[in-house]
Scaffold this motif. Structure first.
Motif, short mmCIF file in Angstrom:
data_model
loop_
_atom_site.label_atom_id
_atom_site.label_comp_id
_atom_site.label_asym_id
_atom_site.label_seq_id
_atom_site.Cartn_x
_atom_site.Cartn_y
_atom_site.Cartn_z
N ILE A 544 30.99 -35.44 -11.38
CA ILE A 544 31.41 -34.18 -12.52
C ILE A 544 29.93 -33.32 -12.88
O ILE A 544 29.02 -34.22 -13.39
CB ILE A 544 32.27 -35.13 -13.49
N GLN A 545 29.91 -32.60 -13.61
CA GLN A 545 29.02 -31.32 -13.81
C GLN A 545 29.84 -31.35 -15.66
O GLN A 545 30.43 -31.14 -15.08
CB GLN A 545 28.52 -30.38 -12.84
N ARG A 546 28.42 -29.74 -15.85
CA ARG A 546 29.32 -29.84 -17.16
C ARG A 546 29.93 -28.65 -17.13
O ARG A 546 30.96 -28.18 -18.39
CB ARG A 546 27.84 -29.08 -18.11
N ASP A 547 30.25 -28.01 -15.81
CA ASP A 547 30.82 -26.93 -16.02
C ASP A 547 32.28 -27.09 -15.52
O ASP A 547 33.34 -26.30 -15.07
CB ASP A 547 30.64 -25.53 -15.07
N GLY A 548 32.33 -28.57 -15.40
CA GLY A 548 34.02 -29.40 -14.33
C GLY A 548 33.95 -29.41 -12.88
O GLY A 548 34.60 -29.69 -12.64
N TYR A 550 32.18 -31.08 -9.62
CA TYR A 550 31.73 -31.76 -8.55
C TYR A 550 30.14 -32.04 -7.78
O TYR A 550 30.39 -30.30 -7.36
CB TYR A 550 32.52 -33.02 -8.51
N VAL A 595 37.22 -29.44 -7.68
CA VAL A 595 38.02 -30.45 -6.96
C VAL A 595 38.65 -30.36 -5.89
O VAL A 595 39.01 -31.29 -5.36
CB VAL A 595 38.78 -30.96 -8.47
N ASP A 803 40.11 -23.05 -10.72
CA ASP A 803 40.35 -22.78 -12.69
C ASP A 803 39.10 -21.82 -12.40
O ASP A 803 38.67 -21.23 -11.54
CB ASP A 803 39.79 -24.37 -12.73
N GLN B 33 45.62 -22.95 -19.30
CA GLN B 33 45.61 -24.78 -18.43
C GLN B 33 45.58 -25.97 -19.99
O GLN B 33 45.31 -26.26 -21.21
CB GLN B 33 44.19 -25.02 -18.50
N GLY B 54 32.03 -29.56 -24.83
CA GLY B 54 31.45 -28.80 -23.65
C GLY B 54 31.51 -28.03 -22.77
O GLY B 54 31.38 -27.18 -22.18
N GLY B 55 33.61 -27.78 -23.44
CA GLY B 55 34.04 -26.19 -23.37
C GLY B 55 33.94 -26.18 -21.32
O GLY B 55 34.42 -25.18 -21.03
N ALA B 56 34.50 -27.22 -20.98
CA ALA B 56 35.20 -27.06 -20.03
C ALA B 56 36.28 -27.82 -19.45
O ALA B 56 36.78 -28.77 -20.48
CB ALA B 56 34.02 -27.85 -18.49
N GLN B 57 37.23 -27.75 -18.64
CA GLN B 57 38.79 -27.51 -18.48
C GLN B 57 38.50 -29.42 -17.60
O GLN B 57 39.08 -28.92 -16.41
CB GLN B 57 39.06 -26.29 -17.39
N VAL B 58 38.96 -29.97 -18.52
CA VAL B 58 38.60 -31.50 -18.16
C VAL B 58 38.77 -32.37 -18.72
O VAL B 58 39.42 -33.49 -17.75
CB VAL B 58 37.09 -31.63 -17.71
N ARG B 61 41.14 -35.14 -16.66
CA ARG B 61 40.73 -36.41 -15.71
C ARG B 61 40.14 -37.36 -16.84
O ARG B 61 39.23 -38.31 -16.25
CB ARG B 61 39.18 -35.00 -15.15
N LEU B 77 33.14 -35.51 -20.35
CA LEU B 77 32.54 -35.08 -20.18
C LEU B 77 31.29 -36.67 -20.73
O LEU B 77 30.52 -36.60 -20.61
CB LEU B 77 32.35 -34.08 -20.52
N HIS B 78 31.29 -36.62 -23.16
CA HIS B 78 30.56 -36.90 -22.88
C HIS B 78 31.17 -37.97 -23.25
O HIS B 78 30.90 -39.06 -25.04
CB HIS B 78 29.94 -36.05 -24.18
#
Lengths: 831, 116
Positions: A544-548, A550, A595, A803, B33, B54-58, B61, B77-78
């Protein structure tokens, strides 16, 4: 006006003096060090550690303190006491105060042939460099050490590590005659012979024979002979007191600058410290001490005296604890004095222990421990006082009873830095919560390290919880959980947490348990309940990367890749708009995959013959290689071939943390193998195996573990190293931290996986064989199964809609995440 | 006089069986979302999918578990941990993710997203 302080010599004791002097912050001094050796002070106590790395920097003591002028290669050759001037080859230096710290030299007894090539002493890094160069040249097979004392046994281990058939020759009837008695010597001898070293006690050397090509034969005083290619003379040391006579300074009965208990010579401007000093305490005969702790004490005394103090030397403590050829040996107090003794000899486990008490059995005078020295810190601290427990209880193996903690406050816990129990308990009360903190606060444990177990006990006694619980759901450590899962044949997290834990787990324990289950029950890691345990990276088999999005890393074993496969990677990256970067592990990372794109991307990669690179897992990453003898004119072995074989053998192996490896085809080490968890460097005769290296946050050079291995042996020992690590390490503990925390360190590791001291090797071998057989590519297994593919959707109700928040911009010709301003954080309040 | 018009209504996102115990899925509900989780006991929770740090749509997960008995999800993320019931971050007081009503009706998972 400034006064001139001149220090002759820059060894460990001189360095300690300079630090102690600087710590007291004296004004008005100009400090000059005149040193004979070309390198600044290094840790001679750990000299043999040079063989672990062949890197002198590992022994560095940090150089002279700021403001001190250090002149290397400038030995003091004369002292003019009238003019208060010392001479060096470069000229004269005036002094107001002169501190002699010239150390000692190796003693070579007057035997014929001792000047032949191939005869060495064991004192400096240069000695070791020459010894190694000579011993590793072709055809050198047999080495003998003259002297079975402490240094002799260190030298014997060095010869053994250099691959020579090793002999130790000791004139006395037992090994280490100064430290241990007959019983201890016998146990020690058996241990050392068990390592394949031949021990000749009660045997003297009558002469060495040979010619310009080197030594060839050792003759014994009983008429016997031994063919030898290398001889190391370790017959003791003598003080470097050559300056005394011409300067008119008195010497002790066995040499050394004679000093009183203030370390002062008869000349009030001249002091002597360390091995060159013959210390007379309370008017007794002068004695030279060849141990670092008395030297440090002398350094402190002189630093104190020069800054107005009045401290004095007490009769030095000559206690020692060391590990020689993997055998613990400790001797403390006065073990040969008259008194009552308690002796334990266990020939089964090879343990010998003797305590010597006063006639009223109330005061501990001294003792000897061979084979197991775990009781040493407590016993040494109890010297001169009552024993904290019954003698036999003190000697019981690993007896960590609470009774042992009843040491008096004045008992010295750390003899290297003269730290008492009171100092340590004060530091704990002042907030030191771990060994590292105590080291910083008190210096305890920063010398020989033998008191660290005692520091841990004092921390525990001080109420500092050294919790090993994995998280709030398990009170067990990772190692204990591993054993529970293995022995109880636990196959699921739910089973484990309901029987041995509480609650429903968290992001700490779940991935850790998933990793253990991957070892004990090899196979696909994402089926059934196991899927819910994995971190997102393992769950989606990508990083996973910072923007979600991969990243995708196909395996490129050993860094070798055909042009066709390289083209496929390029085409995939182009077709999916992936940012492409070469990694440090000699492979290619493709970034920006959503994803729902992962299965399509991987279908193309798998069709082209790629498989998962496990960049997402706490697992083996890569085995990096240099090009090796196939192309390189310096290479001596096929490093690429070995790297590929190793990477394919260990691919997919789950571990407490990621694992990295590398293979270099020659000693030039282009693959940087020594920064890896396990690194291999080719030699003319096979492979050298290094373990527990690390790059990253806290770099550490890997330790040399075994030398000149055949490929078959190499693989066997790596198998066991990895499995033992997987079984016993803490969660997220890299091999370097694991080894550093291991009681007994490298020697213990060698005992377990080479000498099979725990009887574990067959199990470790079987477990690795099971891993190798069960391995299957996770991505192929995923693509082949529609149920497993179901998770790879952006939205459960809109599987093909990307997304909408993932956006790219172009930088240097490639897609990168769109950088927004600072990310807003929703702050709670009225909703 | 003010007339409040609510446009909130239950949206079906997937079959209940589609959810793995202690794992989440993301759903797109009229542009919003949503992360929907099923706990070990079978309960359902819905949070905003966006990780507020983090700002991401995660968020969907993350690893589902509990802290002191409170059902939680950890950001992938963190690793900040959030209370599934309230959306409050248990590691950083004051940080929140939105929560949404969620239910299982006739074997289908429905979520209520209020778009005032």
């Amino acid at each position: 006006m400034s006064r001139n302080l001149v220090v002759a010599g820059h060894g460990m004791v001189a360095q300690r003096f300079l630090e102690a002097f600087a710590d007291r912050g004296p004004d008005g001094w100009t400090v000059t060090v005149l040193a004979e050796e070309d390198r600044p002070a290094y840790d001679r106590v750990r000299l043999s550690a040079w063989f672990d790395s062949y890197d002198a920097a590992d022994l560095d003591l940090g150089g002279a303190p700021a403001g001190v002028e250090l002149r290397l290669g400038q030995p003091v050759t004369a002292i003019d006491r009238d003019r208060r001037v010392v001479s060096t080859p470069a000229g004269e230096t005036p002094y107001d105060v002169l501190v002699l710290a010239t150390g000692s030299r190796a003693f070579v007894p007057p035997i014929s042939g001792s000047d032949l090539p191939g005869v060495f002493v064991y004192r400096t890094i240069e000695d070791l460099e020459q010894l190694k160069e000579w011993s590793t040249a072709n055809g050198r097979r047999v080495g003998a050490v003259l002297g079975g004392g402490l240094l002799g046994l260190e030298a014997a281990n060095a010869l053994r590590l250099l691959g020579l058939e090793t002999h130790v020759v000791e004139f006395a009837p037992r090994l280490m005659p100064l430290q241990v008695d007959e019983g201890g010597g016998a146990v020690l001898k058996r241990h050392i012979e068990g390592l394949g070293v031949t021990v000749h006690t009660a045997r003297g050397c009558a002469g060495l024979e040979g010619g310009p090509d080197g030594v060839t034969r050792m003759r014994f005083n009983d008429g016997g002979e031994l063919a030898v290619d290398v001889v190391v003379v370790a017959a003791g040391i003598r003080p470097r007191d050559e300056l005394a006579e011409a300067a008119g300074l008195a010497k002790g009965p066995r040499g050394g600058f004679l000093v009183d208990d203030a370390c002062a010579t008869a000349d009030p401007a001249i002091w002597a410290i360390g091995e060159c000093a013959s210390l007379s305490v309370a008017g007794g005969d002068g004695v030279c001490y060849g141990l670092v702790a008395p030297g440090y004490a002398m350094a402190e005394v002189v630093a104190d005296r020069l800054t107005g103090g009045e401290s004095k030397m007490a009769l030095p403590d000559t206690s020692t604890k060391l590990k020689l050829l993997g055998v613990d040996v400790a001797s403390f107090g006065a073990p040969f004095a008259p008194g009552l003794d308690v002796v334990v000899t266990d020939q089964v486990t090879g343990v010998y222990a003797k305590l010597l008490l006063t006639d009223d059995a109330k005061t501990l005078l001294g003792g000897i421990l061979v084979g197991d020295a775990s009781a040493y810190p407590t016993l040494r601290a109890s010297l001169g006082g009552p024993l904290p427990a019954a003698p036999l209880a003190m000697l019981a193996p690993a007896g960590e009873g609470g009774a042992k903690m009843d040491l008096p406050g004045t008992a010295q816990v750390c003899s290297c830095h003269a730290v008492t129990k009171d100092h340590v308990t004060d530091a704990i009360a002042g907030g030191c919560a771990d060994v590292a903190g105590l080291k910083t606060c008190t210096k305890a444990g920063t010398g020989c390290g033998s008191c660290i177990p005692l520091l841990k006990q004092l921390l525990a006694a001080g109420g500092v919880a050294q919790s090993k619980a994995l998280c709030e759901h398990f009170t067990y450590s990772r190692q204990e959980l591993f054993d529970i899962i293995r022995v109880r044949r636990v196959t699921s997290f739910s089973e484990l947490v309901s029987e041995y834990g509480s609650g429903r787990g968290c992001d700490i324990c779940k991935p850790a348990i998933a990793s253990i289950l991957a070892t004990t029950n090899p196979g696909y890691i994402l089926d059934g309940e196991q899927a819910a345990l994995q971190d997102t990276n393992d769950h989606f088999l990508a990083n996973i990367q910072r923007d979600g999005t991969y990243s995708v890393v196909p395996r490129i074993p050993g860094g070798e890749i055909t042009p066709e496969k390289l083209i496929v990677i390029g085409e995939v990256a182009r077709d999916f708009g992936l940012y492409t970067k070469i990694t440090g592990g000699q492979r290619i990372d493709l970034f920006g995959a959503r994803v729902e794109q992962l299965p399509v991307i991987w279908q193309r990669l798998v069709d082209a013959g790629f498989e998962s690179g496990h960049a997402y897992g706490k697992a083996l990453r890569t085995v990096k290689s240099c090009v090796g003898e196939t192309w390189c004119r310096y290479g001596v072995q096929d490093s690429v071939g070995l790297a590929i074989d190793l990477e394919l053998r260990y691919r997919g192996l789950r571990a407490p943390h990621k694992l990295k490896s590398a293979v270099s085809g020659c000693a030039r080490e282009c693959a940087e193998a020594r920064s890896k968890d396990f690194g291999i460097i080719a030699t003319e005769n096979g492979w050298n195996l290094y373990v527990a290296g690390n790059g990253g946050f806290r770099p550490r050079h890997a330790d040399l573990f075994l030398t000149d291995l055949s490929t078959q042996d190499l693989v066997r020992y790596i198998d066991r190293f990895l499995m033992y690590y997987i079984r016993t390490a803490d969660r997220l503990q890299r091999t370097s931290a694991w080894l550093e925390a291991m009681d007994g360190g490298l020697d213990h590791l060698r005992d377990v996986i080479v000498d099979d001291s725990l009887g574990l090797c067959a199990e470790l071998d079987a477990q690795m064989a099971q891993h190798v057989t069960a391995y299957a590519d996770e991505w192929r297994a995923t693509l082949d199964d529609p149920d497993r593919l179901a998770r790879f959707v952006s939205f459960v109700n809109a599987p093909d809609t990307p997304d909408p928040d993932i956006k790219f911009e172009v930088e240097r010709g490639q897609n990168v995440p769109t950088r927004q301003g600072p990310v807003p954080v929703t702050i709670g309040g009225a909703r | 006089m003010t007339i409040t018009t609510s446009t909130a209504y239950w949206t079906t996102v997937c079959a209940y069986d589609r959810l793995l115990p202690e794992r989440g899925v993301a759903a797109l509900v009229d542009g919003v979302q949503v992360a929907i989780f099923r706990t070990y006991d079978g309960d359902l929770y819905a949070l905003g999918n966006r990780d507020p740090i983090g700002g991401a749509q995660v968020m969907s997960r993350g690893i589902v578990g509990d802290r002191g008995g409170v059902p939680t999800v950890a950001s992938p993320l963190h690793k900040q941990v959030y209370d599934l019931r309230t959306g409050e971050c248990l590691d950083l007081p004051g940080v929140l993710v939105p929560t949404y009503p969620v239910r299982c009706e006739g074997g289908l998972v429905e979520v209520l997203v209020d778009r005032l």
